[in-house]
Design a protein around this motif. Structure first.
Motif, PDB file in Angstrom:
ATOM      1  N   LYS A  61      40.564  40.701  45.367  1.00  0.00           N
ATOM      2  CA  LYS A  61      41.154  41.134  44.282  1.00  0.00           C
ATOM      3  C   LYS A  61      42.163  42.448  44.279  1.00  0.00           C
ATOM      4  O   LYS A  61      41.515  43.274  45.306  1.00  0.00           O
ATOM      5  CB  LYS A  61      39.986  41.717  43.293  1.00  0.00           C
ATOM      6  CG  LYS A  61      40.563  42.224  41.790  1.00  0.00           C
ATOM      7  CD  LYS A  61      39.180  42.320  40.952  1.00  0.00           C
ATOM      8  CE  LYS A  61      38.919  43.649  41.242  1.00  0.00           C
ATOM      9  NZ  LYS A  61      39.895  44.908  41.009  1.00  0.00           N
ATOM     10  N   PRO A  62      43.191  42.419  44.309  1.00  0.00           N
ATOM     11  CA  PRO A  62      44.254  43.515  44.245  1.00  0.00           C
ATOM     12  C   PRO A  62      43.596  44.789  43.617  1.00  0.00           C
ATOM     13  O   PRO A  62      43.068  44.613  42.554  1.00  0.00           O
ATOM     14  CB  PRO A  62      45.479  43.125  43.342  1.00  0.00           C
ATOM     15  CG  PRO A  62      45.512  41.557  43.253  1.00  0.00           C
ATOM     16  CD  PRO A  62      43.936  41.247  43.178  1.00  0.00           C
ATOM     17  N   LYS A  63      43.911  45.914  43.725  1.00  0.00           N
ATOM     18  CA  LYS A  63      43.526  47.075  43.547  1.00  0.00           C
ATOM     19  C   LYS A  63      43.987  47.172  42.238  1.00  0.00           C
ATOM     20  O   LYS A  63      45.269  46.901  41.930  1.00  0.00           O
ATOM     21  CB  LYS A  63      44.101  48.281  44.087  1.00  0.00           C
ATOM     22  CG  LYS A  63      42.793  49.140  45.011  1.00  0.00           C
ATOM     23  CD  LYS A  63      43.203  50.384  45.555  1.00  0.00           C
ATOM     24  CE  LYS A  63      42.126  50.726  46.900  1.00  0.00           C
ATOM     25  NZ  LYS A  63      42.571  51.146  47.941  1.00  0.00           N
ATOM     26  N   GLY A  64      43.386  47.799  41.058  1.00  0.00           N
ATOM     27  CA  GLY A  64      43.742  48.023  39.837  1.00  0.00           C
ATOM     28  C   GLY A  64      43.917  46.853  38.916  1.00  0.00           C
ATOM     29  O   GLY A  64      44.061  46.879  37.794  1.00  0.00           O
ATOM     30  N   MET A  65      43.477  45.603  39.333  1.00  0.00           N
ATOM     31  CA  MET A  65      43.363  44.307  38.441  1.00  0.00           C
ATOM     32  C   MET A  65      42.230  44.244  38.010  1.00  0.00           C
ATOM     33  O   MET A  65      41.103  44.459  38.795  1.00  0.00           O
ATOM     34  CB  MET A  65      43.844  43.070  39.432  1.00  0.00           C
ATOM     35  CG  MET A  65      43.954  41.883  38.377  1.00  0.00           C
ATOM     36  SD  MET A  65      44.382  40.460  39.216  1.00  0.00           S
ATOM     37  CE  MET A  65      46.085  40.562  39.502  1.00  0.00           C
ATOM     38  N   HIS A  66      41.980  43.992  36.713  1.00  0.00           N
ATOM     39  CA  HIS A  66      40.896  44.097  35.848  1.00  0.00           C
ATOM     40  C   HIS A  66      40.248  42.716  36.393  1.00  0.00           C
ATOM     41  O   HIS A  66      40.917  41.532  36.882  1.00  0.00           O
ATOM     42  CB  HIS A  66      40.695  43.639  34.392  1.00  0.00           C
ATOM     43  CG  HIS A  66      41.364  44.900  33.690  1.00  0.00           C
ATOM     44  ND1 HIS A  66      40.531  45.833  33.596  1.00  0.00           N
ATOM     45  CD2 HIS A  66      42.581  45.343  33.092  1.00  0.00           C
ATOM     46  CE1 HIS A  66      41.095  46.822  32.925  1.00  0.00           C
ATOM     47  NE2 HIS A  66      42.432  46.552  32.506  1.00  0.00           N
ATOM     48  N   TRP A  67      38.780  42.879  36.459  1.00  0.00           N
ATOM     49  CA  TRP A  67      38.163  41.663  37.116  1.00  0.00           C
ATOM     50  C   TRP A  67      38.296  40.405  36.183  1.00  0.00           C
ATOM     51  O   TRP A  67      38.352  39.130  36.814  1.00  0.00           O
ATOM     52  CB  TRP A  67      36.614  41.978  36.826  1.00  0.00           C
ATOM     53  CG  TRP A  67      35.956  42.561  38.325  1.00  0.00           C
ATOM     54  CD1 TRP A  67      35.939  43.917  38.414  1.00  0.00           C
ATOM     55  CD2 TRP A  67      35.955  42.007  39.765  1.00  0.00           C
ATOM     56  NE1 TRP A  67      35.648  44.079  39.736  1.00  0.00           N
ATOM     57  CE2 TRP A  67      35.552  43.050  40.497  1.00  0.00           C
ATOM     58  CE3 TRP A  67      36.262  40.510  40.159  1.00  0.00           C
ATOM     59  CZ2 TRP A  67      35.431  42.611  42.031  1.00  0.00           C
ATOM     60  CZ3 TRP A  67      36.039  40.398  41.518  1.00  0.00           C
ATOM     61  CH2 TRP A  67      35.754  41.638  42.425  1.00  0.00           C
ATOM     62  N   ARG A  68      38.338  40.255  34.921  1.00  0.00           N
ATOM     63  CA  ARG A  68      38.632  39.347  34.014  1.00  0.00           C
ATOM     64  C   ARG A  68      39.941  38.569  34.545  1.00  0.00           C
ATOM     65  O   ARG A  68      40.012  37.464  34.464  1.00  0.00           O
ATOM     66  CB  ARG A  68      38.646  39.588  32.612  1.00  0.00           C
ATOM     67  CG  ARG A  68      38.657  38.541  31.836  1.00  0.00           C
ATOM     68  CD  ARG A  68      38.630  38.837  30.297  1.00  0.00           C
ATOM     69  NE  ARG A  68      37.408  39.732  29.601  1.00  0.00           N
ATOM     70  CZ  ARG A  68      37.770  40.173  28.398  1.00  0.00           C
ATOM     71  NH1 ARG A  68      38.646  39.727  27.675  1.00  0.00           N
ATOM     72  NH2 ARG A  68      36.885  41.083  28.050  1.00  0.00           N
ATOM     73  N   THR A  69      40.891  39.429  34.453  1.00  0.00           N
ATOM     74  CA  THR A  69      42.384  38.773  34.833  1.00  0.00           C
ATOM     75  C   THR A  69      42.283  38.324  36.313  1.00  0.00           C
ATOM     76  O   THR A  69      42.720  37.090  36.469  1.00  0.00           O
ATOM     77  CB  THR A  69      43.328  40.169  34.979  1.00  0.00           C
ATOM     78  OG1 THR A  69      43.380  40.906  33.767  1.00  0.00           O
ATOM     79  CG2 THR A  69      44.743  39.520  35.202  1.00  0.00           C
ATOM     80  N   TYR A  70      41.570  38.848  37.327  1.00  0.00           N
ATOM     81  CA  TYR A  70      41.736  38.480  38.341  1.00  0.00           C
ATOM     82  C   TYR A  70      40.833  36.862  38.604  1.00  0.00           C
ATOM     83  O   TYR A  70      41.238  35.957  39.164  1.00  0.00           O
ATOM     84  CB  TYR A  70      40.739  39.308  39.392  1.00  0.00           C
ATOM     85  CG  TYR A  70      40.390  38.828  40.796  1.00  0.00           C
ATOM     86  CD1 TYR A  70      41.297  38.405  41.737  1.00  0.00           C
ATOM     87  CD2 TYR A  70      39.076  38.425  41.138  1.00  0.00           C
ATOM     88  CE1 TYR A  70      41.151  37.988  42.993  1.00  0.00           C
ATOM     89  CE2 TYR A  70      38.710  38.058  42.447  1.00  0.00           C
ATOM     90  CZ  TYR A  70      39.996  37.928  43.462  1.00  0.00           C
ATOM     91  OH  TYR A  70      39.458  37.422  44.847  1.00  0.00           O
ATOM     92  N   LYS A  71      39.687  36.913  37.737  1.00  0.00           N
ATOM     93  CA  LYS A  71      38.819  35.695  37.474  1.00  0.00           C
ATOM     94  C   LYS A  71      39.969  34.520  36.950  1.00  0.00           C
ATOM     95  O   LYS A  71      39.782  33.432  37.506  1.00  0.00           O
ATOM     96  CB  LYS A  71      37.787  35.739  36.806  1.00  0.00           C
ATOM     97  CG  LYS A  71      36.653  36.459  37.584  1.00  0.00           C
ATOM     98  CD  LYS A  71      35.286  36.393  36.788  1.00  0.00           C
ATOM     99  CE  LYS A  71      34.429  37.141  37.774  1.00  0.00           C
ATOM    100  NZ  LYS A  71      33.250  38.014  36.653  1.00  0.00           N
ATOM    101  N   ARG A  72      40.542  34.708  36.280  1.00  0.00           N
ATOM    102  CA  ARG A  72      41.303  33.940  35.203  1.00  0.00           C
ATOM    103  C   ARG A  72      42.484  33.422  36.401  1.00  0.00           C
ATOM    104  O   ARG A  72      42.720  32.185  36.547  1.00  0.00           O
ATOM    105  CB  ARG A  72      41.978  34.366  34.064  1.00  0.00           C
ATOM    106  CG  ARG A  72      42.983  33.630  33.071  1.00  0.00           C
ATOM    107  CD  ARG A  72      43.336  34.178  32.012  1.00  0.00           C
ATOM    108  NE  ARG A  72      43.966  35.521  32.251  1.00  0.00           N
ATOM    109  CZ  ARG A  72      45.205  35.667  32.351  1.00  0.00           C
ATOM    110  NH1 ARG A  72      45.813  34.430  32.468  1.00  0.00           N
ATOM    111  NH2 ARG A  72      45.706  36.740  32.638  1.00  0.00           N
ATOM    112  N   LEU A  73      42.998  34.344  37.233  1.00  0.00           N
ATOM    113  CA  LEU A  73      44.336  33.919  38.092  1.00  0.00           C
ATOM    114  C   LEU A  73      43.672  33.181  39.010  1.00  0.00           C
ATOM    115  O   LEU A  73      44.326  32.076  39.605  1.00  0.00           O
ATOM    116  CB  LEU A  73      44.873  35.288  38.439  1.00  0.00           C
ATOM    117  CG  LEU A  73      45.719  36.077  37.308  1.00  0.00           C
ATOM    118  CD1 LEU A  73      46.523  37.136  38.014  1.00  0.00           C
ATOM    119  CD2 LEU A  73      46.782  35.291  36.737  1.00  0.00           C
ATOM    120  N   THR A  74      42.301  33.535  39.635  1.00  0.00           N
ATOM    121  CA  THR A  74      42.011  32.734  40.627  1.00  0.00           C
ATOM    122  C   THR A  74      41.642  31.260  40.294  1.00  0.00           C
ATOM    123  O   THR A  74      41.676  30.216  40.983  1.00  0.00           O
ATOM    124  CB  THR A  74      40.847  33.441  41.501  1.00  0.00           C
ATOM    125  OG1 THR A  74      39.799  33.853  40.439  1.00  0.00           O
ATOM    126  CG2 THR A  74      41.056  34.574  42.139  1.00  0.00           C
TER     127      THR A  74
END
Ligand SMILES: [Zn+2]
Length: 207
Positions: free
Chosen positions: A164-177
């Motif tokens: 996960k990139p620094k500063g990215m919300h977990w929710r966004t990260y999960k969605r993108l992954t």
């Protein structure tokens, strides 16, 4: 977790999501439409024009939906299936209704179902959306590549996933992954199909 607006955002693409009819279990419950033995129609209108309508009736812990559905250019199809209801207690007493997503293999407990051919949760719709939009494996690979860039991962879909990139919300990260996974899957499936085809052609040539 929010209403229809957040669902739209989640869907991403503008072109298909606006067609979505949505069913909000909270509204149905507020209107007293979830008790067994009710029968009613639901309409979706825009500027006073009816865009879609369905029939619904209730049994114990089930909402049965009935409507006609036509996929692009196809024949009208009669649809009728139950959506199971689930209930949770509220801190102040009473109980809150939920839909259990009727899509095969899903069953998520959700407040809103979106209509496409079938009413399903936004997660299921996103999968369908993804598959329809990215039937071309090259395009899927490119979409996966764009996501990798956004995630700051090493380019190339055959490379392992990063973190996960620094500063990215977990929710966004999960969605993108999740999107990345879907696109990689489609891309590889497309490649496999093409390779299979080539093999068959070669076999046909006696190779
Ligand atoms: Zn679902």
């Amino acid at each position: 977790m929010g209403g229809i607006g957040s669902g739209r955002r989640y869907q991403g693409g503008k072109d298909t999501t606006d067609e979505y009819r949505s069913l909000d279990v909270r509204k149905l419950q507020r209107d007293g439409l979830l008790s067994p033995g009710r029968a009613f129609g639901l309409n979706w209108t825009r500027n006073g024009e009816t865009l879609a309508s369905i029939q619904a009736r209730t049994e114990a812990d089930r909402l049965i939906l009935k409507y006609r559905q036509r996929s692009q250019g196809g024949d009208w199809q009669a649809m009728e299936y139950p959506v199971r209801l689930d209930w949770t207690g509220c801190t102040l007493g009473g109980r809150r209704a939920w839909f259990l997503c009727p899509a095969k293999g899903c069953g998520r407990r959700v407040a809103i179902l979106y209509g496409g051919e079938v009413f399903a949760c936004r997660h299921c719709h996103r999968l369908v959306y993804t598959c329809q939009r990215e039937s071309d494996d090259g395009r899927a690979a490119r979409r996966a590549g764009t996501l990798r860039e956004r995630l700051g991962w090493r380019a190339g879909i055959l490379n392992p996933s990063g973190t996960k990139p620094k500063g990215m919300h977990w929710r966004t990260y999960k969605r993108l992954t999740a999107e990345h996974e879907a696109f990689v899957g489609l891309s590889l499936a497309g490649m496999a199909a093409r390779l299979g085809l080539m093999k068959r052609q070669l076999a046909g040539l006696g190779a």
